[in-house]
Design a protein around this motif. Structure first.
Motif, PDB file in Angstrom:
ATOM      1  N   UNK B  67       0.825  -1.218   0.000  1.00 52.42           N
ATOM      2  CA  UNK B  67       0.000   0.000   0.000  1.00 52.42           C
ATOM      3  C   UNK B  67       0.852   1.257   0.000  1.00 52.42           C
ATOM      4  N   UNK B  68       1.898   1.255   0.810  1.00 47.90           N
ATOM      5  CA  UNK B  68       2.786   2.422   0.869  1.00 47.90           C
ATOM      6  C   UNK B  68       3.428   2.655  -0.486  1.00 47.90           C
ATOM      7  N   UNK B  69       3.852   1.559  -1.104  1.00 51.65           N
ATOM      8  CA  UNK B  69       4.487   1.654  -2.403  1.00 51.65           C
ATOM      9  C   UNK B  69       3.511   2.208  -3.454  1.00 51.65           C
ATOM     10  N   UNK B  70       2.265   1.713  -3.407  1.00 50.39           N
ATOM     11  CA  UNK B  70       1.233   2.206  -4.324  1.00 50.39           C
ATOM     12  C   UNK B  70       0.995   3.695  -4.126  1.00 50.39           C
ATOM     13  N   UNK B  71       0.858   4.065  -2.863  1.00 48.03           N
ATOM     14  CA  UNK B  71       0.582   5.451  -2.517  1.00 48.03           C
ATOM     15  C   UNK B  71       1.691   6.360  -3.031  1.00 48.03           C
ATOM     16  N   UNK B  72       2.935   5.907  -2.868  1.00 47.70           N
ATOM     17  CA  UNK B  72       4.068   6.706  -3.320  1.00 47.70           C
ATOM     18  C   UNK B  72       4.060   6.872  -4.830  1.00 47.70           C
ATOM     19  N   UNK B  73       3.779   5.778  -5.567  1.00 47.01           N
ATOM     20  CA  UNK B  73       3.809   5.902  -7.027  1.00 47.01           C
ATOM     21  C   UNK B  73       2.663   6.793  -7.503  1.00 47.01           C
ATOM     22  N   UNK B  74       1.550   6.719  -6.780  1.00 50.68           N
ATOM     23  CA  UNK B  74       0.421   7.598  -7.115  1.00 50.68           C
ATOM     24  C   UNK B  74       0.813   9.061  -6.877  1.00 50.68           C
ATOM     25  N   UNK B  75       1.467   9.296  -5.750  1.00 51.24           N
ATOM     26  CA  UNK B  75       1.902  10.653  -5.412  1.00 51.24           C
ATOM     27  C   UNK B  75       2.895  11.185  -6.435  1.00 51.24           C
ATOM     28  N   UNK B  76       3.782  10.301  -6.894  1.00 56.42           N
ATOM     29  CA  UNK B  76       4.818  10.714  -7.837  1.00 56.42           C
ATOM     30  C   UNK B  76       4.211  11.160  -9.166  1.00 56.42           C
ATOM     31  N   UNK B  77       3.091  10.526  -9.537  1.00 52.63           N
ATOM     32  CA  UNK B  77       2.401  10.916 -10.770  1.00 52.63           C
ATOM     33  C   UNK B  77       1.934  12.366 -10.696  1.00 52.63           C
ATOM     34  N   UNK B  78       1.514  12.774  -9.507  1.00 54.29           N
ATOM     35  CA  UNK B  78       0.928  14.106  -9.365  1.00 54.29           C
ATOM     36  C   UNK B  78       1.935  15.169  -8.953  1.00 54.29           C
ATOM     37  N   UNK B  79       2.972  14.750  -8.276  1.00 49.19           N
ATOM     38  CA  UNK B  79       3.977  15.713  -7.808  1.00 49.19           C
ATOM     39  C   UNK B  79       5.336  15.358  -8.412  1.00 49.19           C
ATOM     40  N   UNK B  80       5.677  15.990  -9.564  1.00 49.61           N
ATOM     41  CA  UNK B  80       6.920  15.632 -10.258  1.00 49.61           C
ATOM     42  C   UNK B  80       8.172  15.861  -9.403  1.00 49.61           C
ATOM     43  N   UNK B  81       8.142  16.867  -8.541  1.00 52.71           N
ATOM     44  CA  UNK B  81       9.320  17.147  -7.701  1.00 52.71           C
ATOM     45  C   UNK B  81       9.650  15.936  -6.846  1.00 52.71           C
ATOM     46  N   UNK B  82       8.600  15.264  -6.401  1.00 52.34           N
ATOM     47  CA  UNK B  82       8.771  14.092  -5.547  1.00 52.34           C
ATOM     48  C   UNK B  82       9.543  12.992  -6.279  1.00 52.34           C
ATOM     49  N   UNK B  83       9.249  12.858  -7.568  1.00 49.67           N
ATOM     50  CA  UNK B  83       9.934  11.841  -8.379  1.00 49.67           C
ATOM     51  C   UNK B  83      11.436  12.066  -8.364  1.00 49.67           C
ATOM     52  N   UNK B  84      11.817  13.334  -8.527  1.00 45.79           N
ATOM     53  CA  UNK B  84      13.243  13.669  -8.511  1.00 45.79           C
ATOM     54  C   UNK B  84      13.893  13.208  -7.228  1.00 45.79           C
TER      55      UNK B  84
END
Lengths: 168, 148
Positions: B67-84
């Motif tokens: 779930x945490x992993x899913x949540x993070x990938x979902x967040x990364x889709x919406x917040x590009x800075x987070x991906x970096x």
């Protein structure tokens, strides 16, 4: 005519990269410090953590670690002067809330009886005054994190306070 | 409650540690990486599962971690800075045949690693045949060969 340079599409950012490497290097230094602190005993038992507390007259002494970890085995070693033996027994007491903060996994030697009275728990050990110091070892596990202050005493005798910091 | 919190704490701690250790740390499962992985998983298991070996706890932990992993990938889709910050960015180490040694050093990649990737992916024989080389976010090396 020079061939036009095709665009090599890579999402790189050298400023960000430099920042990332800087953060990495800082983190490595922090890691080293954490490991050094652990070796020194600042993150649990170790040379800087072990200490002892004694009552004013020195009749009751406790050996313990200032820093312990929650749910990890630890020891409290009491050294009690022979003058504290009364009527064939040694009575070591502590406040009843001790059991809220600490799980007692074992006591060596085993107490003859445990008496609960007036907000105190007394551990009664059979003893004779032969002039030798009595050594009593409590094997415990802290169950609450943060500062924990415990007062121990010998009935009708000296008291000593032990303050430990329990890491999660 | 306890196991969910423990699971999340361990997840983020490992994420942080591997991110800060650099992308090459577990990039390709070499012998050293395998040893590291084994020891870490064993250590982690102790802290996460503690004394509760029940199925309930195991299932709960799995759900928490995935779930945490899913949540993070979902967040990364919406917040590009987070991906970096979480995944990093690809780094070009060879561009048009020009080798950036300082970058390679920072990434702990040497010429042998680049040549190995070049051999494996394109059957290239030497550095001159490489046009571009990029260390990807996951730590793997991509090679674009020079046209012959």
């Amino acid at each position: 005519m020079a061939r036009r340079e095709e665009k090599f599409e890579v999402d790189e950012d050298s400023n960000f990269q430099r920042l990332e490497w800087k953060v990495e290097h800082i983190a490595w230094v922090v890691w080293l410090l954490i490991i050094a602190a652990a070796l020194a005993g600042l993150l649990g038992p170790g040379p800087l953590s072990g200490t002892r507390a004694a009552s004013a007259g020195g009749e009751l002494e406790v050996e313990f670690n200032r820093i312990e970890r929650r749910k990890a085995d630890s020891e409290l070693t009491f050294r009690i002067a022979p003058s504290s033996v009364r009527e064939g027994a040694l009575r070591l007491w502590t406040a009843a809330d001790f059991l809220d903060k600490v799980d007692i996994r074992g006591i060596q030697p085993e107490p003859r009886e445990v008496v609960h009275a007036g907000g105190r728990i007394s551990f009664v050990f059979s003893a004779e005054n032969t002039g030798a110091t009595a050594v009593i070892r409590f094997h415990v596990q802290a169950s609450k994190t943060g500062w924990g202050r415990h007062v121990f005493g010998v009935e009708g005798g000296p008291e000593v306070a032990v303050t430990r910091f329990i890491l999660p | 409650m306890d196991s969910v919190l423990r699971g999340v704490a361990v997840y983020f701690f490992l994420l942080l540690v591997f991110r800060l250790a650099g992308r090459r740390t577990l990039a390709e499962t070499s012998t050293f990486d395998l040893v590291l992985l084994l020891i870490i998983s064993e250590t982690t298991q102790q802290a996460m599962v503690k004394a509760d070996n029940s199925l309930t706890n195991a299932f709960l932990l799995i759900l928490t971690l995935v779930g945490t992993s899913l949540l993070l990938s979902e967040l990364k889709m919406h917040v590009p800075v987070l991906t970096r910050w979480l995944d990093g960015l690809p780094v070009i180490i060879v561009r048009d045949g020009k080798v950036f040694r300082d970058r390679m050093q920072s990434l702990r990649v040497d010429e042998d690693d680049v040549l190995e990737a070049a051999r494996a992916a394109h059957g290239l024989e030497n550095m001159d045949q490489i046009k571009h080389a990029v260390v990807e976010r996951g730590g793997g090396i991509s090679i674009i060969p020079r046209e012959r």
